[in-house]
Design a protein around this motif. Structure first.
Motif, short mmCIF file in Angstrom:
data_model
loop_
_atom_site.label_atom_id
_atom_site.label_comp_id
_atom_site.label_asym_id
_atom_site.label_seq_id
_atom_site.Cartn_x
_atom_site.Cartn_y
_atom_site.Cartn_z
N LYS A 68 8.62 13.75 6.33
CA LYS A 68 7.52 14.16 5.47
C LYS A 68 6.25 13.55 6.06
CE LYS A 68 6.26 14.58 0.62
NZ LYS A 68 6.68 14.25 -0.77
N ASP A 69 5.37 14.40 6.58
CA ASP A 69 4.17 13.88 7.24
C ASP A 69 3.14 13.42 6.21
OD1 ASP A 69 2.84 16.17 6.34
OD2 ASP A 69 2.82 17.14 8.30
N ALA A 70 2.03 12.88 6.71
CA ALA A 70 0.99 12.32 5.84
C ALA A 70 0.39 13.36 4.91
CB ALA A 70 -0.11 11.67 6.69
N ASP A 71 0.44 14.64 5.30
CA ASP A 71 -0.10 15.72 4.47
C ASP A 71 0.92 16.24 3.46
OD1 ASP A 71 -2.51 15.58 5.87
OD2 ASP A 71 -1.81 17.03 7.37
N GLY A 72 2.14 15.70 3.49
CA GLY A 72 3.17 16.12 2.55
C GLY A 72 4.03 17.28 3.04
N ARG A 73 3.79 17.75 4.27
CA ARG A 73 4.61 18.83 4.83
C ARG A 73 5.96 18.26 5.28
NH1 ARG A 73 -0.42 20.31 7.57
NH2 ARG A 73 0.44 19.06 9.25
N ILE A 74 6.99 19.07 5.10
CA ILE A 74 8.34 18.63 5.43
C ILE A 74 8.84 19.38 6.66
CG2 ILE A 74 10.72 18.56 4.60
CD1 ILE A 74 9.51 18.25 1.77
N LYS A 75 9.35 18.61 7.64
CA LYS A 75 9.87 19.17 8.89
C LYS A 75 11.33 18.75 9.03
CE LYS A 75 9.09 17.18 12.85
NZ LYS A 75 8.58 16.59 14.07
N LEU A 76 12.17 19.72 9.38
CA LEU A 76 13.59 19.45 9.59
C LEU A 76 13.91 19.40 11.08
CD1 LEU A 76 15.09 21.97 6.99
CD2 LEU A 76 14.57 19.56 6.64
N ASN A 77 14.52 18.31 11.53
CA ASN A 77 14.96 18.17 12.92
C ASN A 77 16.47 18.32 12.94
OD1 ASN A 77 12.31 17.52 13.60
ND2 ASN A 77 12.69 15.32 13.45
N GLN A 78 16.91 19.56 13.18
CA GLN A 78 18.34 19.86 13.11
C GLN A 78 19.01 19.64 14.45
OE1 GLN A 78 19.51 23.14 10.83
NE2 GLN A 78 17.75 23.06 9.48
N LEU A 79 20.30 19.38 14.41
CA LEU A 79 21.08 19.21 15.64
C LEU A 79 21.25 20.55 16.36
CD1 LEU A 79 24.04 16.89 14.62
CD2 LEU A 79 22.21 16.38 16.21
N ILE A 80 21.42 21.60 15.59
CA ILE A 80 21.72 22.91 16.15
C ILE A 80 20.57 23.85 15.85
CG2 ILE A 80 23.30 24.87 16.10
CD1 ILE A 80 25.43 22.86 15.04
N ASN A 81 19.98 24.43 16.91
CA ASN A 81 18.93 25.42 16.74
C ASN A 81 19.61 26.79 16.79
OD1 ASN A 81 16.81 27.21 16.92
ND2 ASN A 81 15.62 25.91 18.30
N SER A 82 19.91 27.36 15.62
CA SER A 82 20.67 28.61 15.57
C SER A 82 19.89 29.79 16.13
CB SER A 82 21.14 28.89 14.13
OG SER A 82 20.03 28.95 13.26
N THR A 83 18.55 29.75 16.05
CA THR A 83 17.75 30.84 16.60
C THR A 83 17.88 30.87 18.12
OG1 THR A 83 16.18 30.61 14.79
CG2 THR A 83 15.42 31.82 16.71
N ALA A 84 17.75 29.73 18.78
CA ALA A 84 17.87 29.68 20.23
C ALA A 84 19.28 30.02 20.68
CB ALA A 84 17.48 28.30 20.74
N MET A 85 20.28 29.52 19.96
CA MET A 85 21.66 29.84 20.32
C MET A 85 21.93 31.33 20.17
SD MET A 85 23.91 26.64 18.88
CE MET A 85 25.35 27.66 18.84
N GLY A 86 21.39 31.93 19.11
CA GLY A 86 21.56 33.36 18.90
C GLY A 86 20.89 34.17 19.98
N ALA A 87 19.69 33.75 20.39
CA ALA A 87 18.96 34.46 21.45
C ALA A 87 19.72 34.39 22.77
CB ALA A 87 17.56 33.89 21.61
N ALA A 88 20.24 33.23 23.11
CA ALA A 88 20.99 33.07 24.36
C ALA A 88 22.26 33.90 24.35
CB ALA A 88 21.31 31.60 24.60
N LEU B 236 10.63 11.99 -0.88
CA LEU B 236 10.19 11.01 0.11
C LEU B 236 8.70 10.75 -0.01
CD1 LEU B 236 12.03 12.29 3.32
CD2 LEU B 236 12.59 10.26 2.00
N LEU B 237 8.29 9.56 0.36
CA LEU B 237 6.87 9.24 0.41
C LEU B 237 6.27 9.84 1.68
CD1 LEU B 237 7.03 5.47 -0.59
CD2 LEU B 237 6.31 7.39 -2.02
N PRO B 238 5.00 10.22 1.67
CA PRO B 238 4.37 10.73 2.89
C PRO B 238 4.46 9.70 4.02
CG PRO B 238 2.99 11.19 1.00
CD PRO B 238 4.11 10.29 0.52
#
Length: 174
Positions: free
Chosen positions: A41-61, A111-113
């Motif tokens: 959760k960044d200082a602006d309150g936006r939430i970012k997910l860092n996933q182990l598996i990038n299903s979009t890239a795997m699907g494209a490949a 979560l706190l920012p």
């Protein structure tokens, strides 16, 4: 049956460090993880997910490979690769493997920012050995699907103080 654990940490670095530690335990066959996602959760309150598996890239490949193979049949491998990659990426984007992204974003809103958390989808684990290895990692257990006894054991383990030797001290001779 799988168990879900969400632990909050003061920063992304610590959450990633613990994820790598848990993945190391998985290589030792002490725990079986279905998914391990670091959420920030960044200082602006936006939430970012860092996933182990990038299903979009795997699907494209995967789509590009199959598209190329099918394209060879029709003597148009480049067109097949392009169409296959696009359709594979779309399919990968629509596929959600592991923990539901919307659930993680909702839970991460607590979560706190400027802080981070770690979601673990645990399929199986050797509880005593895993908790011993995670002893003193810090963090706060936010949510779990563990029973009360197991959840309390997890809380105690991660908050336990690990004794460290003072660098100025010399060990006493015995």
């Amino acid at each position: 049956m799988s168990d879900l654990v969400f632990i909050a940490f003061p920063d992304e670095k610590k959450a990633e460090e613990v994820r790598q530690r848990v993945l190391g335990l998985q290589r030792e066959y002490l725990i079986e993880i279905g998914d391990a996602v670091v959420v920030v959760k960044d200082a602006d309150g936006r939430i970012k997910l860092n996933q182990l598996i990038n299903s979009t890239a795997m699907g494209a490949a995967s789509g590009a490979l199959w598209g190329t193979l099918i394209g060879f049949i029709f003597l148009m491998p480049l067109v097949g690769a392009a169409v296959g990659a696009a359709s594979g990426a779309l399919g990968g984007k629509l596929t959600d493997v592991g923990i539901d992204d919307n659930f993680m974003k909702d839970a991460a809103s607590a979560l706190l920012p400027g802080t981070a958390g770690l979601f673990l989808l645990i399929r199986k684990m050797t509880t005593d050995k895993v908790l011993a290895d995670l002893k003193g990692i810090g963090g706060t257990v936010m949510r779990t699907s563990l029973d009360e006894k197991a959840e309390q054991a997890l809380r105690d383990a991660i908050s336990a103080h690990v004794a460290t030797a003072d660098p100025g001290e010399t060990p006493a001779a015995t």
